[in-house]
Enzyme design. Sequence first.
Site, PDB file in Angstrom:
ATOM      1  N   ASN A  73       0.813  -1.212   0.000  1.00  0.00           N
ATOM      2  CA  ASN A  73       0.000   0.000   0.000  1.00  0.00           C
ATOM      3  C   ASN A  73       0.845   1.261   0.000  1.00  0.00           C
ATOM      4  O   ASN A  73       0.442   2.290  -0.541  1.00  0.00           O
ATOM      5  CB  ASN A  73      -0.933  -0.002   1.215  1.00  0.00           C
ATOM      6  N   ASN A 173       0.048  -1.671  -7.006  1.00  0.00           N
ATOM      7  CA  ASN A 173      -0.281  -2.617  -5.941  1.00  0.00           C
ATOM      8  C   ASN A 173      -1.767  -2.558  -5.607  1.00  0.00           C
ATOM      9  O   ASN A 173      -2.312  -1.478  -5.365  1.00  0.00           O
ATOM     10  CB  ASN A 173       0.511  -2.279  -4.666  1.00  0.00           C
ATOM     11  N   GLU A 174      -2.419  -3.707  -5.603  1.00  0.00           N
ATOM     12  CA  GLU A 174      -3.802  -3.870  -5.134  1.00  0.00           C
ATOM     13  C   GLU A 174      -4.725  -2.736  -5.581  1.00  0.00           C
ATOM     14  O   GLU A 174      -5.487  -2.183  -4.790  1.00  0.00           O
ATOM     15  CB  GLU A 174      -3.820  -4.010  -3.606  1.00  0.00           C
ATOM     16  N   TYR A 245      -4.328 -13.541   2.514  1.00  0.00           N
ATOM     17  CA  TYR A 245      -3.946 -13.726   3.908  1.00  0.00           C
ATOM     18  C   TYR A 245      -5.037 -14.535   4.607  1.00  0.00           C
ATOM     19  O   TYR A 245      -6.220 -14.426   4.278  1.00  0.00           O
ATOM     20  CB  TYR A 245      -3.791 -12.379   4.617  1.00  0.00           C
ATOM     21  N   GLU A 293       1.904 -11.650  -2.432  1.00  0.00           N
ATOM     22  CA  GLU A 293       1.611 -11.409  -1.018  1.00  0.00           C
ATOM     23  C   GLU A 293       0.832 -12.602  -0.496  1.00  0.00           C
ATOM     24  O   GLU A 293      -0.250 -12.909  -1.007  1.00  0.00           O
ATOM     25  CB  GLU A 293       0.793 -10.131  -0.785  1.00  0.00           C
ATOM     26  N   GLN A 350       5.482 -10.413   5.438  1.00  0.00           N
ATOM     27  CA  GLN A 350       6.697  -9.822   4.904  1.00  0.00           C
ATOM     28  C   GLN A 350       7.918 -10.531   5.501  1.00  0.00           C
ATOM     29  O   GLN A 350       7.759 -11.615   6.053  1.00  0.00           O
ATOM     30  CB  GLN A 350       6.703  -8.330   5.171  1.00  0.00           C
TER      31      GLN A 350
END
Length: 503
Positions: A73, A173-174, A245, A293, A350
């Site tokens: 982010n 990203n995203e 996640y 991720e 991470q």
Amino acid sequence: MTLQAKMTVDKDFVIGEVDERIYGSFIEHLGRAVYGGIYEADHPSSDEQGFREDVLALVKELQVPIVRYPGGNFVSGYNWEDGVGPVESRPRRLELAWRTIEPNWIGFNEFMDWCRKAGTDAMMAINLGTRGIDEARSLIEYANHPSGSYWSDLRRAHGYEKPHGVKTWCLGNEMDGPWQIGHKTAVEYGRLANEAGKAMKWVDPTIELVACGSSARGMQTFPEWEATVLDLAYDTADYISIHQYYGNPKRDTPNFLAQTVGMDQFINTVIATCDYVQAKKRSKKQMHLSFDEWNVWFHSNEQDRKLEPWTIAPPQLEDVYTHEDALVVGCMLISLLKRADRVKMACLAQLVNVIAPIMTRNGGPAWKQTIFYPFLHASVFGRGKVLVPLVKSPKYDSSEYTDVPYLESIAVYREDKAEITLFAVNRHTEEALPLEIDLRSFGSGRILEHIVLEHEDLMATNTEEFPDRVKPHSRGNAVWSDTGRISAKLGKASWNVIRIQLQ
């Protein structure tokens, strides 16, 4: 119910070759990942650049081949120019994604130095949130062009005569997420990613580009997002990203351990969408996946809501991982390997302090979290050809999933070393699981070792005070028979690595 599982693998039935980048990781300017993680100027172990050598040693142990940077982010509001040139001249910025102050003590060049010391490559992300094509072409010129242009000569003036030669780049990203600075529709993003990617490849035709896929399987726009983005950027992008996640806030262990059934479905749906677009375009190019991720993330959510905003490197997203979490990470690694034909890159998110396998204390030691071990074993032993696993296993139903096999497993064949490694998780939390493995197609062999990660307490953690509470041992009971079969009893709620030397 009598528990008994069987696994058959044949050397001629290959899923695909493991791309070593499947064992990548991620460093974002978030929490203490950078400041207090890889970098701490006054730490006793730090080198002349302020990089913690105790952390570097653990990263090298994991054999991480590629690290995604600087976000996440964070990247959607980041001006990369803030992080180059004299450190004393760099601005402090409000970092809106995580509501902190970014001092820019570490930037692009320093990160490239750290990568060289860690023996890893960089996967750089560009800002397609607040910025776009111009930033993309400027950054890659600064990074990869030899000399004779404004940005390449500025890099040389900053003390980096040779280009960095970064080969892998994320196009934002995203961008499907409303939480993202500069959130876009699939059409808006697909157009921008395609045009930015074209400009970047005009500067350096040798690079590979990763387009943003869905941020999670549960996004309302999934999988239409992938279909639209790839329709617009198929010829320019080389990979589509995938993020996921998992957590266990309800303390429902059987369901938590079953969630990688959904991960398998997620991967297969993205592959199907890629193949649909390929067919629609009559293209010879096959799109690969970058699962850049993935991890367990939920422990720190409540703590993070209490943090004071606008500080430098607060302790954000510092999940303390349990043995249970390590089992889920092991299952996630197996899911990645099961589609090694299409998942060619992946990044455990991470690497240090922030939802990470490595933890540190500022001014103090670094230690290994529980999830360090399955990632280590897969990275070190899981390189080669992934073999088709024919598995018969007793199953169970959880609150979200049905027909969940107690045995989650995969085999990797290292032909040059004449070695096979079997990775296996017993999801049963109460009973051991007898397992028979049929390897007759390989001829004779012997057990090199049977590594086991297990603990009586599923909630056991590793901490600074007790860094070895959860750690693997090599007292597994796998036995090779003359008939080319292995018999083993997998302990309840255990991660297993069975290594075989062929003869």
